[in-house]
Motif scaffolding. Structure first.
Motif, mmCIF file in Angstrom:
data_model
loop_
_atom_site.group_PDB
_atom_site.id
_atom_site.type_symbol
_atom_site.label_atom_id
_atom_site.label_comp_id
_atom_site.label_asym_id
_atom_site.label_seq_id
_atom_site.Cartn_x
_atom_site.Cartn_y
_atom_site.Cartn_z
ATOM 1 N N SER A 23 0.847 -1.192 0.000
ATOM 2 C CA SER A 23 0.000 0.000 0.000
ATOM 3 C C SER A 23 0.886 1.248 0.000
ATOM 4 O O SER A 23 2.089 1.181 0.247
ATOM 5 C CB SER A 23 -0.917 0.004 1.224
ATOM 6 N N PRO A 24 0.317 2.407 -0.267
ATOM 7 C CA PRO A 24 1.117 3.635 -0.282
ATOM 8 C C PRO A 24 1.586 4.084 1.111
ATOM 9 O O PRO A 24 2.439 4.963 1.212
ATOM 10 C CB PRO A 24 0.196 4.678 -0.898
ATOM 11 N N LEU A 25 1.050 3.482 2.168
ATOM 12 C CA LEU A 25 1.495 3.845 3.507
ATOM 13 C C LEU A 25 2.895 3.265 3.759
ATOM 14 O O LEU A 25 3.138 2.102 3.465
ATOM 15 C CB LEU A 25 0.535 3.303 4.562
ATOM 16 N N PRO A 26 3.806 4.037 4.317
ATOM 17 C CA PRO A 26 5.175 3.545 4.525
ATOM 18 C C PRO A 26 5.340 2.773 5.839
ATOM 19 O O PRO A 26 6.300 2.981 6.577
ATOM 20 C CB PRO A 26 6.004 4.827 4.533
ATOM 21 N N LEU A 27 4.422 1.879 6.154
ATOM 22 C CA LEU A 27 4.495 1.137 7.410
ATOM 23 C C LEU A 27 4.899 -0.324 7.240
ATOM 24 O O LEU A 27 5.220 -0.996 8.211
ATOM 25 C CB LEU A 27 3.138 1.185 8.125
ATOM 26 N N GLY A 28 4.872 -0.848 6.028
ATOM 27 C CA GLY A 28 5.111 -2.267 5.818
ATOM 28 C C GLY A 28 6.504 -2.712 6.208
ATOM 29 O O GLY A 28 6.678 -3.684 6.959
ATOM 30 N N LEU A 29 7.517 -2.026 5.732
ATOM 31 C CA LEU A 29 8.897 -2.422 6.021
ATOM 32 C C LEU A 29 9.247 -2.281 7.503
ATOM 33 O O LEU A 29 9.842 -3.201 8.082
ATOM 34 C CB LEU A 29 9.867 -1.632 5.144
ATOM 35 N N PRO A 30 8.889 -1.178 8.174
ATOM 36 C CA PRO A 30 9.183 -1.121 9.616
ATOM 37 C C PRO A 30 8.482 -2.218 10.421
ATOM 38 O O PRO A 30 9.062 -2.773 11.353
ATOM 39 C CB PRO A 30 8.683 0.260 10.037
ATOM 40 N N LEU A 31 7.246 -2.550 10.048
ATOM 41 C CA LEU A 31 6.556 -3.629 10.758
ATOM 42 C C LEU A 31 7.255 -4.962 10.534
ATOM 43 O O LEU A 31 7.378 -5.770 11.462
ATOM 44 C CB LEU A 31 5.099 -3.712 10.306
#
Length: 86
Positions: A23-31
């Motif tokens: 998704s366009p939210l930049p939360l995937g990699l940190p999670l």
């Protein structure tokens, strides 16, 4: 009891990171960067699974070796570089 809490937190973080990664939210990699090490530390089954996956992906082999053996030096350090390090 606390071990299971860390496993649930790591699993939730990893699955959430995989879902949000595209998704366009930049939360995937940190999670993912939070969830995978938690799972590797507290769950032997996930540790063997990630080790097996990394065996098939050469780019992941070296970072995984560092996680499993943190006290060892990297194999490509020469003696000259060792003297220069503080």
């Amino acid at each position: 009891m606390l071990k299971w809490l860390w496993i649930v937190l790591g699993s939730t973080s990893t699955l959430g990171g995989l879902l949000v990664l595209w998704s366009p939210l930049p939360l995937g990699l940190p999670l993912l960067l939070i969830g995978i090490p938690l799972l590797m530390k507290y769950s032997p089954r996930s540790r063997t699974t990630f080790t097996w996956i990394a065996g098939h992906i050469p780019m992941l082999q070296r970072p995984l070796q560092r996680l499993n053996n943190p006290a060892k030096k990297p194999p490509n350090m020469s003696s000259e570089e060792e003297e220069k390090t503080p």
